[in-house]
Design a protein around this motif. Structure first.
Motif, PDB file in Angstrom:
ATOM      1  N   ARG A 331       0.814  -1.214   0.000  1.00 59.63           N
ATOM      2  CA  ARG A 331       0.000   0.000   0.000  1.00 59.63           C
ATOM      3  C   ARG A 331       0.849   1.268   0.000  1.00 59.63           C
ATOM      4  NH1 ARG A 331      -2.711  -3.308   3.675  1.00 59.63           N
ATOM      5  NH2 ARG A 331      -2.073  -2.082   5.502  1.00 59.63           N
ATOM      6  N   ARG A 332       2.086   1.147   0.451  1.00 63.07           N
ATOM      7  CA  ARG A 332       2.986   2.294   0.407  1.00 63.07           C
ATOM      8  C   ARG A 332       4.363   1.784  -0.012  1.00 63.07           C
ATOM      9  NH1 ARG A 332       4.726   6.565   5.239  1.00 63.07           N
ATOM     10  NH2 ARG A 332       5.046   8.339   3.848  1.00 63.07           N
ATOM     11  N   ARG A 333       4.612   1.744  -1.280  1.00 60.48           N
ATOM     12  CA  ARG A 333       5.827   1.107  -1.783  1.00 60.48           C
ATOM     13  C   ARG A 333       7.071   1.969  -1.593  1.00 60.48           C
ATOM     14  NH1 ARG A 333       4.790  -3.632  -4.428  1.00 60.48           N
ATOM     15  NH2 ARG A 333       2.614  -3.954  -4.995  1.00 60.48           N
ATOM     16  N   THR A 334       6.909   3.271  -1.599  1.00 64.50           N
ATOM     17  CA  THR A 334       8.061   4.169  -1.453  1.00 64.50           C
ATOM     18  C   THR A 334       7.700   5.317  -0.532  1.00 64.50           C
ATOM     19  OG1 THR A 334       8.846   3.661  -3.688  1.00 64.50           O
ATOM     20  CG2 THR A 334       9.699   5.661  -2.664  1.00 64.50           C
ATOM     21  N   ILE A 335       8.527   5.545   0.477  1.00 62.90           N
ATOM     22  CA  ILE A 335       8.355   6.701   1.348  1.00 62.90           C
ATOM     23  C   ILE A 335       9.025   7.902   0.685  1.00 62.90           C
ATOM     24  CG2 ILE A 335       8.900   7.714   3.594  1.00 62.90           C
ATOM     25  CD1 ILE A 335       8.818   4.928   4.779  1.00 62.90           C
ATOM     26  N   ASP A 336       8.233   8.926   0.425  1.00 63.54           N
ATOM     27  CA  ASP A 336       8.738  10.133  -0.223  1.00 63.54           C
ATOM     28  C   ASP A 336       8.335  11.331   0.642  1.00 63.54           C
ATOM     29  OD1 ASP A 336       9.922  11.772  -2.069  1.00 63.54           O
ATOM     30  OD2 ASP A 336       8.232  11.762  -3.460  1.00 63.54           O
ATOM     31  N   PRO A 337       9.130  11.633   1.676  1.00 61.48           N
ATOM     32  CA  PRO A 337       8.727  12.676   2.622  1.00 61.48           C
ATOM     33  C   PRO A 337       8.674  14.057   1.976  1.00 61.48           C
ATOM     34  CG  PRO A 337      10.573  11.346   3.459  1.00 61.48           C
ATOM     35  CD  PRO A 337      10.420  11.038   2.010  1.00 61.48           C
ATOM     36  N   ASN A 338       7.894  14.931   2.592  1.00 62.05           N
ATOM     37  CA  ASN A 338       7.860  16.321   2.159  1.00 62.05           C
ATOM     38  C   ASN A 338       9.189  16.998   2.425  1.00 62.05           C
ATOM     39  OD1 ASN A 338       5.163  16.219   1.316  1.00 62.05           O
ATOM     40  ND2 ASN A 338       4.405  16.751   3.350  1.00 62.05           N
ATOM     41  N   VAL A 339       9.644  17.796   1.476  1.00 63.59           N
ATOM     42  CA  VAL A 339      10.858  18.582   1.664  1.00 63.59           C
ATOM     43  C   VAL A 339      10.549  19.758   2.595  1.00 63.59           C
ATOM     44  CG1 VAL A 339      12.565  20.044   0.518  1.00 63.59           C
ATOM     45  CG2 VAL A 339      11.718  17.972  -0.616  1.00 63.59           C
ATOM     46  N   ASN A 340      11.447  20.010   3.540  1.00 66.16           N
ATOM     47  CA  ASN A 340      11.338  21.216   4.364  1.00 66.16           C
ATOM     48  C   ASN A 340      12.130  22.320   3.661  1.00 66.16           C
ATOM     49  OD1 ASN A 340      11.892  23.266   6.404  1.00 66.16           O
ATOM     50  ND2 ASN A 340      10.998  21.812   7.855  1.00 66.16           N
ATOM     51  N   HIS A 341      11.426  23.096   2.864  1.00 68.74           N
ATOM     52  CA  HIS A 341      12.096  24.124   2.077  1.00 68.74           C
ATOM     53  C   HIS A 341      12.729  25.186   2.971  1.00 68.74           C
ATOM     54  CE1 HIS A 341      10.566  22.457  -1.668  1.00 68.74           C
ATOM     55  NE2 HIS A 341       9.356  22.398  -1.113  1.00 68.74           N
ATOM     56  N   GLY A 342      12.116  25.413   4.134  1.00 65.10           N
ATOM     57  CA  GLY A 342      12.682  26.399   5.050  1.00 65.10           C
ATOM     58  C   GLY A 342      14.067  26.014   5.537  1.00 65.10           C
ATOM     59  N   LEU A 343      14.251  24.732   5.863  1.00 63.27           N
ATOM     60  CA  LEU A 343      15.569  24.265   6.290  1.00 63.27           C
ATOM     61  C   LEU A 343      16.576  24.362   5.150  1.00 63.27           C
ATOM     62  CD1 LEU A 343      14.775  21.111   8.481  1.00 63.27           C
ATOM     63  CD2 LEU A 343      15.498  23.370   9.252  1.00 63.27           C
ATOM     64  N   ASN A 344      16.142  24.019   3.944  1.00 61.29           N
ATOM     65  CA  ASN A 344      17.050  24.104   2.801  1.00 61.29           C
ATOM     66  C   ASN A 344      17.451  25.547   2.512  1.00 61.29           C
ATOM     67  OD1 ASN A 344      17.217  21.375   2.360  1.00 61.29           O
ATOM     68  ND2 ASN A 344      15.825  21.347   0.607  1.00 61.29           N
ATOM     69  N   ARG A 345      16.477  26.461   2.568  1.00 62.77           N
ATOM     70  CA  ARG A 345      16.812  27.868   2.315  1.00 62.77           C
ATOM     71  C   ARG A 345      17.747  28.401   3.388  1.00 62.77           C
ATOM     72  NH1 ARG A 345      14.290  25.966  -1.183  1.00 62.77           N
ATOM     73  NH2 ARG A 345      13.079  26.983  -2.803  1.00 62.77           N
ATOM     74  N   TRP A 367      15.114  17.414  -2.304  1.00 58.97           N
ATOM     75  CA  TRP A 367      14.460  16.163  -1.941  1.00 58.97           C
ATOM     76  C   TRP A 367      14.571  15.941  -0.441  1.00 58.97           C
ATOM     77  CZ3 TRP A 367      19.204  16.197  -4.487  1.00 58.97           C
ATOM     78  CH2 TRP A 367      20.283  15.614  -3.815  1.00 58.97           C
ATOM     79  N   ALA A 368      13.852  14.944   0.038  1.00 68.00           N
ATOM     80  CA  ALA A 368      13.926  14.548   1.439  1.00 68.00           C
ATOM     81  C   ALA A 368      13.995  13.039   1.522  1.00 68.00           C
ATOM     82  CB  ALA A 368      12.722  15.067   2.227  1.00 68.00           C
ATOM     83  N   GLY A 369      14.624  12.549   2.573  1.00 61.78           N
ATOM     84  CA  GLY A 369      14.740  11.110   2.780  1.00 61.78           C
ATOM     85  C   GLY A 369      14.489  10.758   4.226  1.00 61.78           C
ATOM     86  N   MET A 370      13.916   9.585   4.435  1.00 58.44           N
ATOM     87  CA  MET A 370      13.613   9.135   5.791  1.00 58.44           C
ATOM     88  C   MET A 370      14.677   8.149   6.255  1.00 58.44           C
ATOM     89  SD  MET A 370      10.049   7.619   7.333  1.00 58.44           S
ATOM     90  CE  MET A 370       9.224   9.201   7.150  1.00 58.44           C
ATOM     91  N   ILE A 371      15.238   8.418   7.422  1.00 54.56           N
ATOM     92  CA  ILE A 371      16.343   7.647   7.986  1.00 54.56           C
ATOM     93  C   ILE A 371      15.835   6.860   9.185  1.00 54.56           C
ATOM     94  CG2 ILE A 371      18.636   7.827   9.042  1.00 54.56           C
ATOM     95  CD1 ILE A 371      18.825  10.630   7.666  1.00 54.56           C
ATOM     96  N   ASP A 372      16.207   5.591   9.269  1.00 50.90           N
ATOM     97  CA  ASP A 372      15.834   4.773  10.425  1.00 50.90           C
ATOM     98  C   ASP A 372      16.944   4.869  11.469  1.00 50.90           C
ATOM     99  OD1 ASP A 372      17.381   3.383   8.502  1.00 50.90           O
ATOM    100  OD2 ASP A 372      16.871   1.441   9.368  1.00 50.90           O
ATOM    101  N   VAL A 373      16.582   5.338  12.658  1.00 52.04           N
ATOM    102  CA  VAL A 373      17.554   5.662  13.696  1.00 52.04           C
ATOM    103  C   VAL A 373      17.351   4.771  14.915  1.00 52.04           C
ATOM    104  CG1 VAL A 373      18.367   7.485  15.245  1.00 52.04           C
ATOM    105  CG2 VAL A 373      17.732   8.048  12.899  1.00 52.04           C
ATOM    106  N   THR A 374      18.432   4.225  15.436  1.00 51.27           N
ATOM    107  CA  THR A 374      18.389   3.455  16.675  1.00 51.27           C
ATOM    108  C   THR A 374      18.726   4.366  17.856  1.00 51.27           C
ATOM    109  OG1 THR A 374      20.713   2.835  16.511  1.00 51.27           O
ATOM    110  CG2 THR A 374      19.105   1.355  15.480  1.00 51.27           C
ATOM    111  N   PRO A 375      18.389   3.986  19.079  1.00 53.44           N
ATOM    112  CA  PRO A 375      18.688   4.843  20.224  1.00 53.44           C
ATOM    113  C   PRO A 375      20.176   5.137  20.412  1.00 53.44           C
ATOM    114  CG  PRO A 375      17.020   3.243  20.827  1.00 53.44           C
ATOM    115  CD  PRO A 375      17.515   2.857  19.454  1.00 53.44           C
ATOM    116  N   ASP A 376      21.050   4.181  20.107  1.00 53.77           N
ATOM    117  CA  ASP A 376      22.488   4.401  20.288  1.00 53.77           C
ATOM    118  C   ASP A 376      23.208   4.792  19.005  1.00 53.77           C
ATOM    119  OD1 ASP A 376      22.548   2.002  18.913  1.00 53.77           O
ATOM    120  OD2 ASP A 376      23.376   0.818  20.565  1.00 53.77           O
ATOM    121  N   GLY A 377      22.467   4.939  17.908  1.00 51.56           N
ATOM    122  CA  GLY A 377      23.067   5.360  16.648  1.00 51.56           C
ATOM    123  C   GLY A 377      23.830   4.282  15.911  1.00 51.56           C
TER     124      GLY A 377
END
Length: 434
Positions: A331-345, A367-377
């Motif tokens: 149902r969701r084959r690709t995660i394509d997050p919204n770009v935060n244009h404010g951060l980029n500017r 573009w934006a990408g979603m990162i999977d983060v663990t508690p200890d990195g």
């Protein structure tokens, strides 16, 4: 808009059986598949969307040892050596260059942190060294900021994410690996308590071993099997400028306290607001967020919490069962997050204030990408003890591209029982629950 990756001709035929199935066609899964194929082991990679469609093609392309956790440093060192052989191994140029990475510091306390890290890894014999403001001016000319100093590693470098995964995939295919895109794995088949195959949207594939390298999707997949994995998503926004000629500018990648930039192979620059991430609040945040409190206090000082689309999307996916139709992975084959244009500017503005020559830059792509983060990195690269035959490789916390050659080989070593390229103990799943 996501970066365009180099196209790969994958298979449209799903095999009935193989020896190892890799779930996830990102750079870790592809490298693991190539490493296994180089040992003569039949492998099939199953990707619910397109290979490298998520974070594997959306990251910055940095390959570094500098600043790594001491426990993670051996993997980074091993990866650097393998990156150096990648062009010959793949018969393709993936843009790997040892152009150096420089971190600047705005204060004495930041310099002290760099010194503390250097002291902690002194036995690794790295070429990392502290540098003065005058040396920074030589390493990255044109800067108007009077830095307190910095830290520099000449042997660190970069590669191009839009080229690397595709080249690895083509090399794996040439070695006999079957890659099937748009084919989601719904669950595992089990026989006598061990993995015996995977159940996909197009039928079953029998196998002896499964590697799960699903990035942010791995937690959801494991949850259906009763295996907890501590990962939460963060979103990074990135921009690339049009080709830009800056007289005297070196190709060293630079990270200041509020920006990161490096030269792209086409002559433009890839820029991000360093350390500024969007943290979408999702249902899992309420379940496991407390594991991240210490990390938030010590490391994530520029996080922006957001409650919106991701929460509702994840909630909708969680409420539907795959027993009565398609799975969440279809149902969701690709995660394509919204770009935060404010951060980029803000990143581009900060860059032009520090290096005025970038005032000529024009934005070509964001573009934006979603990162999977663990508690200890640290990632989880580990057998799943509860499910014999299943090996996990996820939670790379933004470091997966740089360490991928060694991480993929380590996964292959764990599957085959060969001597591991590095000690896998720091990456075991059980550390999350000790």
């Amino acid at each position: 808009m996501a970066p365009s990756i180099s196209p790969v001709q994958t298979s449209v035929v799903l095999p009935a059986s193989t020896t190892v199935v890799v779930i996830g066609g990102g750079i870790i899964g592809l490298t693991a598949a190539l490493s296994l194929a180089e040992r003569g082991i039949p492998v099939t990679v199953l990707e619910k969307g397109r290979i490298a469609g998520e974070q594997s093609s959306r990251n910055l392309g940095w390959i570094r040892k500098m600043g790594r956790d001491k426990l993670d440093l051996p993997l980074s060192i091993a990866a650097e050596k393998l990156w150096g052989t990648m062009a010959q191994r793949l018969n393709a140029d993936v843009g790997y260059r040892q152009t150096g990475i420089l971190y600047t510091a705005s204060s004495a306390s930041e310099m002290a942190s760099h010194q503390e890290w250097l002291n902690s890894v002194a036995d690794a014999s790295l070429d990392s060294r502290l540098v003065t403001a005058r040396e920074i001016a030589d390493l990255s000319p044109g800067c108007t900021v009077d830095w307190a100093g910095g830290i520099y590693t000449a042997s660190d470098g970069r590669a191009e994410p839009t080229l690397a995964s595709s080249a690895i995939a083509r090399a794996a295919i040439a070695k006999g690996v079957i890659i099937v895109e748009n084919c989601a794995v719904r669950t595992l088949s089990m026989s006598a308590g061990s993995v015996s195959g995977v159940v996909t949207e197009r039928g079953e594939v029998r196998c002896d071993n499964v590697i799960l390298s699903g990035g942010t999707w791995s937690r959801r997949f494991l949850a259906t099997l009763g295996v907890p994995l501590l990962t939460l998503p963060v979103v990074a926004s990135v921009l690339r400028t049009a080709p830009l000629t800056i007289e005297g500018m070196t190709e060293i990648a630079v990270g200041t306290p509020d920006i990161s930039f490096r030269k792209h192979q086409d002559g433009g620059y890839i820029i991000t607001n360093r350390g500024a991430f969007m943290v979408p609040i999702v249902p899992d945040s309420l379940l496991i967020g407390h594991h991240y409190f210490s990390t938030l206090r010590s490391q994530w000082k520029n996080m922006n919490l957001s409650l919106g689309r991701e929460f509702m999307t994840e909630l909708a996916l969680s409420r539907r069962s795959s027993d009565q139709g398609s799975s969440a992975f279809e149902r969701r084959r690709t995660i394509d997050p919204n770009v935060n244009h404010g951060l980029n500017r803000a990143a581009l503005r900060n860059l032009t204030e520090a290096w005025p020559a970038f005032k000529k830059a024009t934005i070509e792509l964001e573009w934006a990408g979603m990162i999977d983060v663990t508690p200890d990195g640290l990632p989880v690269i580990s057998p799943v003890d509860k499910i014999p035959g299943l090996t996990l490789a996820s939670g790379f916390s933004g470091h997966g591209f740089g360490t991928s050659p060694a991480a993929g080989q380590l996964v292959a070593d764990l599957v085959t029982g060969d001597t591991p390229i590095v000690n896998p103990a720091p990456y075991h799943l059980k550390r999350q629950h000790s």
